[in-house]
Design a protein around this motif. Structure first.
Motif, PDB file in Angstrom:
ATOM      1  N   GLN A 196       0.671  -0.938  -0.231  1.00 55.38           N
ATOM      2  CA  GLN A 196       0.061  -0.042   0.007  1.00 55.38           C
ATOM      3  C   GLN A 196       1.279   1.176  -0.364  1.00 55.38           C
ATOM      4  O   GLN A 196       0.931   2.163  -0.804  1.00 55.38           O
ATOM      5  N   VAL A 197       1.859   1.368   0.352  1.00 54.48           N
ATOM      6  CA  VAL A 197       3.178   1.929   0.089  1.00 54.48           C
ATOM      7  C   VAL A 197       3.340   2.746  -0.733  1.00 54.48           C
ATOM      8  O   VAL A 197       3.783   3.643  -1.214  1.00 54.48           O
ATOM      9  N   ARG A 198       3.941   1.425  -1.083  1.00 57.23           N
ATOM     10  CA  ARG A 198       4.259   1.985  -2.280  1.00 57.23           C
ATOM     11  C   ARG A 198       3.424   2.110  -3.216  1.00 57.23           C
ATOM     12  O   ARG A 198       4.214   2.617  -4.522  1.00 57.23           O
ATOM     13  N   ALA A 199       2.296   1.517  -3.419  1.00 62.55           N
ATOM     14  CA  ALA A 199       1.077   1.937  -4.509  1.00 62.55           C
ATOM     15  C   ALA A 199       0.806   3.581  -4.168  1.00 62.55           C
ATOM     16  O   ALA A 199       0.455   4.661  -5.242  1.00 62.55           O
ATOM     17  N   LEU A 200       1.112   3.848  -3.161  1.00 66.72           N
ATOM     18  CA  LEU A 200       0.914   5.935  -2.588  1.00 66.72           C
ATOM     19  C   LEU A 200       1.516   6.464  -3.480  1.00 66.72           C
ATOM     20  O   LEU A 200       1.637   7.084  -3.896  1.00 66.72           O
TER      21      LEU A 200
END
Length: 295
Positions: free
Chosen positions: A35-39
């Motif tokens: 999710q952090v990578r997606a952000l």
């Protein structure tokens, strides 16, 4: 950009560790990392530097962190606001106040509020006006009682004057060299018990002494309100405190008003301009602003 992504980002920023952050928000570490990578992909910038296993915020991460905290705080406030709609039977108020206001003004008002709304949780944070303004701005407080003028004027805050209070000089009963009424100039040669840096009363007293042409002499410095009063009672020196605090301190202190024009301070109630305080906080605000006997 999703709410959960911001939550995960703040958790990593605060723990500086992906595994501990995942444990904190109760999600698996791979899911959090994804999710952090997606952000980061959506924002077009890396938020963390992951060199050699050390997690640090990049410039983009540093810029996002206060905004993300504010968004999360606002979402938490919205959740609390909806929950409190049941006749103020439950909820919370995050109230900030300077230590002297906590000692003098708040006890009776908070007791009256608690008697009327026992299900509301009161979370109190003591601090100087500068710190309280910062906490208000980032969404960590609903209301704050601060001293005007604010150290850093903020157009994002709304302030309403609550009261104007005289400052007085307190000393031990056997202290010498001070009359029944004291001029600021009379404090020259007196040893002062002084508050810690960041205390509004410290800045006000030191500025008044310098305006009178002398540098104050400190017997001891760095205390909070209770410590300062205790040191004065022990005979270590004298202090300039709000009249309300001196009157509540009771025996063991001698109180002398300052000669005209004297020293005063203005207490104001502050909240963010862009977000309405929660319902419970608005009720406390009404009680604080109500004339005595009308609460």
């Amino acid at each position: 950009m999703q709410f959960q992504q911001l939550l995960y980002f703040v958790a990593v920023a605060e723990t500086r560790h992906f595994t501990r952050a995942a444990e904190q928000v109760h999600v698996s570490q791979p899911s959090l990392s994804q999710q952090v990578r997606a952000l980061e992909k959506e924002l077009g910038a890396e938020l963390f530097s992951r060199a050699r296993g050390n997690i640090a915020l990049t410039d983009a991460g540093e810029a996002l962190l206060p905004l993300a905290r504010r968004i999360l705080a606002d979402a938490d406030t919205a959740r609390i606001e909806v929950q409190e709609l049941a006749q103020l039977r439950r909820g919370r108020i995050r109230l900030g106040a300077t230590p002297s206001v906590c000692t003098g003004l708040l006890p009776e008002v908070l007791r009256a509020f608690h008697d009327r709304h026992p299900g509301i949780q009161l979370l109190l944070e003591e601090g100087g006006s500068h710190d309280l303004v910062r906490e208000l701005a980032r969404g960590a407080l609903d209301l704050a009682l601060v001293v005007l003028p604010l150290p850093t004027p903020s157009p994002a805050l709304t302030t309403v004057e609550l009261l104007r209070e005289d400052l007085v000089v307190v000393s031990s009963p056997d202290a010498r060299g001070l009359g029944k009424t004291v001029r600021v100039a009379d404090l020259e040669g007196q040893r002062l018990v002084m508050f810690r840096h960041g205390y509004d009363l410290r800045e006000l007293t030191v500025a008044a002494c310098r305006a009178a042409g002398f540098e104050p002499d400190f017997a001891v410095e760095g205390g909070e309100m209770d410590a300062v009063l205790g040191f004065v009672q022990a005979g270590l020196g004298v202090a300039v405190v709000p009249r309300m605090v001196a009157e509540r301190a009771g025996r063991g202190l001698r109180m002398a008003p300052l000669a005209r024009p004297g020293l005063h301070r203005t207490i104001a109630l502050a909240h963010r301009s862009d977000v309405a305080p929660p319902r419970a906080a608005r009720e406390l605000q009404r009680m604080l602003l109500a004339p005595p006997g009308v609460q």
